[in-house]
Design a protein around this motif. Structure first.
Motif, PDB file in Angstrom:
ATOM      1  N   ILE A   1       0.869  -1.182   0.000  1.00 14.19           N
ATOM      2  CA  ILE A   1       0.000   0.000   0.000  1.00 14.19           C
ATOM      3  C   ILE A   1       0.902   1.227   0.000  1.00 14.19           C
ATOM      4  N   ASP A   2       0.689   2.141  -0.968  1.00 17.45           N
ATOM      5  CA  ASP A   2       1.591   3.292  -1.068  1.00 17.45           C
ATOM      6  C   ASP A   2       1.132   4.453  -0.199  1.00 17.45           C
ATOM      7  N   ALA A   3       1.829   5.563  -0.317  1.00 14.87           N
ATOM      8  CA  ALA A   3       1.548   6.727   0.530  1.00 14.87           C
ATOM      9  C   ALA A   3       0.174   7.312   0.283  1.00 14.87           C
ATOM     10  N   GLN A   4      -0.398   7.073  -0.889  1.00 15.94           N
ATOM     11  CA  GLN A   4      -1.752   7.547  -1.204  1.00 15.94           C
ATOM     12  C   GLN A   4      -2.820   6.516  -0.837  1.00 15.94           C
ATOM     13  N   LYS A   5      -2.418   5.494  -0.090  1.00 14.24           N
ATOM     14  CA  LYS A   5      -3.316   4.426   0.373  1.00 14.24           C
ATOM     15  C   LYS A   5      -3.815   3.544  -0.766  1.00 14.24           C
ATOM     16  N   ILE A   6      -3.056   3.499  -1.862  1.00 14.12           N
ATOM     17  CA  ILE A   6      -3.404   2.656  -3.001  1.00 14.12           C
ATOM     18  C   ILE A   6      -2.722   1.305  -2.824  1.00 14.12           C
ATOM     19  N   PRO A   7      -3.487   0.218  -2.777  1.00  9.94           N
ATOM     20  CA  PRO A   7      -2.876  -1.099  -2.585  1.00  9.94           C
ATOM     21  C   PRO A   7      -2.294  -1.661  -3.877  1.00  9.94           C
ATOM     22  N   TYR A   8      -1.546  -2.733  -3.732  1.00 13.47           N
ATOM     23  CA  TYR A   8      -0.999  -3.515  -4.857  1.00 13.47           C
ATOM     24  C   TYR A   8       0.029  -2.746  -5.689  1.00 13.47           C
ATOM     25  N   ARG A   9       0.684  -1.761  -5.088  1.00 11.08           N
ATOM     26  CA  ARG A   9       1.690  -1.005  -5.850  1.00 11.08           C
ATOM     27  C   ARG A   9       3.034  -1.726  -5.792  1.00 11.08           C
ATOM     28  N   ILE A  10       3.665  -1.852  -6.931  1.00  7.97           N
ATOM     29  CA  ILE A  10       4.946  -2.512  -7.005  1.00  7.97           C
ATOM     30  C   ILE A  10       5.991  -1.741  -6.197  1.00  7.97           C
ATOM     31  N   TRP A  11       6.925  -2.467  -5.614  1.00 10.25           N
ATOM     32  CA  TRP A  11       7.996  -1.811  -4.866  1.00 10.25           C
ATOM     33  C   TRP A  11       8.751  -0.839  -5.765  1.00 10.25           C
ATOM     34  N   PRO A  12       9.315   0.218  -5.201  1.00 11.48           N
ATOM     35  CA  PRO A  12      10.181   1.097  -5.996  1.00 11.48           C
ATOM     36  C   PRO A  12      11.309   0.300  -6.642  1.00 11.48           C
ATOM     37  N   ALA A  13      11.777   0.773  -7.777  1.00 11.17           N
ATOM     38  CA  ALA A  13      12.762   0.020  -8.562  1.00 11.17           C
ATOM     39  C   ALA A  13      14.005  -0.335  -7.751  1.00 11.17           C
ATOM     40  N   ALA A  14      14.509   0.599  -6.948  1.00  9.42           N
ATOM     41  CA  ALA A  14      15.730   0.334  -6.191  1.00  9.42           C
ATOM     42  C   ALA A  14      15.519  -0.788  -5.182  1.00  9.42           C
ATOM     43  N   GLU A  15      14.359  -0.817  -4.547  1.00  9.87           N
ATOM     44  CA  GLU A  15      14.074  -1.857  -3.559  1.00  9.87           C
ATOM     45  C   GLU A  15      13.887  -3.217  -4.229  1.00  9.87           C
ATOM     46  N   LEU A  16      13.183  -3.221  -5.357  1.00  8.60           N
ATOM     47  CA  LEU A  16      12.970  -4.483  -6.064  1.00  8.60           C
ATOM     48  C   LEU A  16      14.296  -5.022  -6.596  1.00  8.60           C
ATOM     49  N   ALA A  17      15.143  -4.131  -7.105  1.00 10.91           N
ATOM     50  CA  ALA A  17      16.453  -4.548  -7.592  1.00 10.91           C
ATOM     51  C   ALA A  17      17.296  -5.126  -6.454  1.00 10.91           C
ATOM     52  N   ALA A  18      17.228  -4.510  -5.287  1.00  9.26           N
ATOM     53  CA  ALA A  18      17.980  -5.011  -4.140  1.00  9.26           C
ATOM     54  C   ALA A  18      17.481  -6.389  -3.720  1.00  9.26           C
ATOM     55  N   ALA A  19      16.168  -6.592  -3.778  1.00 15.40           N
ATOM     56  CA  ALA A  19      15.601  -7.895  -3.416  1.00 15.40           C
ATOM     57  C   ALA A  19      16.065  -8.974  -4.382  1.00 15.40           C
ATOM     58  N   LEU A  20      16.071  -8.677  -5.668  1.00 14.80           N
ATOM     59  CA  LEU A  20      16.534  -9.646  -6.662  1.00 14.80           C
ATOM     60  C   LEU A  20      18.025  -9.919  -6.494  1.00 14.80           C
ATOM     61  N   GLY A  21      18.789  -8.874  -6.255  1.00 18.12           N
ATOM     62  CA  GLY A  21      20.208  -9.060  -6.016  1.00 18.12           C
ATOM     63  C   GLY A  21      20.465  -9.945  -4.811  1.00 18.12           C
ATOM     64  N   GLY A  22      19.655  -9.788  -3.785  1.00 20.48           N
ATOM     65  CA  GLY A  22      19.782 -10.610  -2.599  1.00 20.48           C
ATOM     66  C   GLY A  22      19.465 -12.072  -2.849  1.00 20.48           C
ATOM     67  N   MET A  23      18.733 -12.339  -3.931  1.00 19.24           N
ATOM     68  CA  MET A  23      18.428 -13.712  -4.326  1.00 19.24           C
ATOM     69  C   MET A  23      19.489 -14.279  -5.266  1.00 19.24           C
ATOM     70  N   GLY A  24      20.525 -13.483  -5.527  1.00 15.51           N
ATOM     71  CA  GLY A  24      21.576 -13.924  -6.427  1.00 15.51           C
ATOM     72  C   GLY A  24      21.285 -13.671  -7.890  1.00 15.51           C
ATOM     73  N   ILE A  25      20.389 -12.718  -8.162  1.00 11.06           N
ATOM     74  CA  ILE A  25      19.950 -12.451  -9.534  1.00 11.06           C
ATOM     75  C   ILE A  25      20.452 -11.077  -9.966  1.00 11.06           C
ATOM     76  N   ASP A  26      21.069 -11.008 -11.145  1.00 10.33           N
ATOM     77  CA  ASP A  26      21.405  -9.709 -11.709  1.00 10.33           C
ATOM     78  C   ASP A  26      20.587  -9.476 -12.973  1.00 10.33           C
ATOM     79  N   GLU A  27      20.761  -8.320 -13.571  1.00  8.57           N
ATOM     80  CA  GLU A  27      19.894  -7.911 -14.679  1.00  8.57           C
ATOM     81  C   GLU A  27      20.135  -8.707 -15.960  1.00  8.57           C
ATOM     82  N   ASN A  28      21.212  -9.463 -16.024  1.00  6.13           N
ATOM     83  CA  ASN A  28      21.511 -10.249 -17.224  1.00  6.13           C
ATOM     84  C   ASN A  28      21.116 -11.713 -17.108  1.00  6.13           C
TER      85      ASN A  28
END
Length: 279
Positions: A70-97
């Protein structure tokens, strides 16, 4: 070199070019995935609780339920910001390639396998992204193994460099100012459509975009027929929406697989539109 040659052998899909940028999105079948599974990172798009009960060996959990909020405007189902999502994928051992295969089951994911593919493309993924044809049902029907053991996070600590592609999404102001060649496509159920929809929209339920017990995506001919029935021709740019961008992301994937015209996923959906003051 052997790994690269293996990838070239069983990649299924084509690079999609749109408005000056490109990405590699397609579908892969069970047999092809099983033959070269070690070359792919496999993401399970089903809810985490379903993942824990049984999943493809080595698959990592990556559900829209875990990566929206839920974002700051109280809208649910909003995707994480790009930097946070990228960090989560990196933490799983995944890079952009990384070459990635995404699977779901349509039923419990609500088209989440499409959302995962769309999310990766939006994030700027450079490697191939494939949706498993028939999902987990097709895998099991082929007699392939399942496991309830969580996959090890091998390679954890990778760096995922994100280059968000704004061309695959759209916001409320842009919805209000749609270009003449754009058309709103409501992918919700008929009941939801009848209780109210965005002005000027046409209805194309996301459930019409897959078929059979294994929930295989419909073919290009059938998809073209469905668009034609809604008055959508090859030059029009569909803007898909649902409640929060998950089912509409599945529709976006199907469109990108078969059509040369660009499309967008209204990730905010009706939840965002209902809160937009200028609608």
């Amino acid at each position: 070199m052997a790994r690269l040659l293996g990838l070239l052998t069983f990649l299924v899909g084509a690079t999609v070019g749109m408005d000056g940028f490109a990405y590699d999105l397609g579908v892969i079948d069970v047999k092809t995935l099983a033959a070269g599974k070690t070359a792919w990172i496999v993401l399970d798009a089903r809810p985490p609780a379903v993942y824990r009960k049984g999943h493809l060996p080595g698959a990592l959990s990556f559900s829209w339920e875990a990566y929206t909020r839920i974002d700051a405007q109280k809208i649910p189902y909003r995707i994480w910001p790009a930097a946070e999502l990228a960090a989560a994928l990196g933490g799983m051992g995944i890079d952009e390639n990384a070459p990635i295969v995404v699977y779901g089951d349509a039923d419990t994911t609500w088209g989440g396998e499409g959302w995962c593919c769309w999310a990766l493309i939006w994030l700027g993924h450079q490697g191939p992204v494939r949706m498993l044809d028939g999902g987990v049902q097709a895998w099991q029907r082929a007699g392939m193994a399942m496991t309830d053991t969580d996959a090890p996070q091998s390679g954890a600590g990778a760096t995922y460099h994100a280059w968000p592609r704004g061309e695959v999404t759209i916001n409320c102001q842009e919805i209000a100012d749609l270009a003449d060649n754009q058309i709103l496509v409501d992918t919700r159920s008929t009941l939801e459509w009848l209780t109210g929809h965005l002005p000027g929209a046409v209805h194309l339920s996301w459930t019409s975009l897959y078929e059979g017990k294994d929930r295989h995506p419909i073919d290009a001919k059938r998809y073209g027929e469905l668009l034609g029935k809604q008055g959508i021709d090859a030059d029009m740019e569909p803007v898909f929406y649902c409640t929060g961008g998950v089912r509409s992301a599945y529709a976006w994937v199907i469109h990108q697989l078969y059509m040369s015209s660009p499309a967008r996923n209204f990730e905010g959906g009706t939840e965002a539109w209902d809160r937009y003051p200028n609608r």
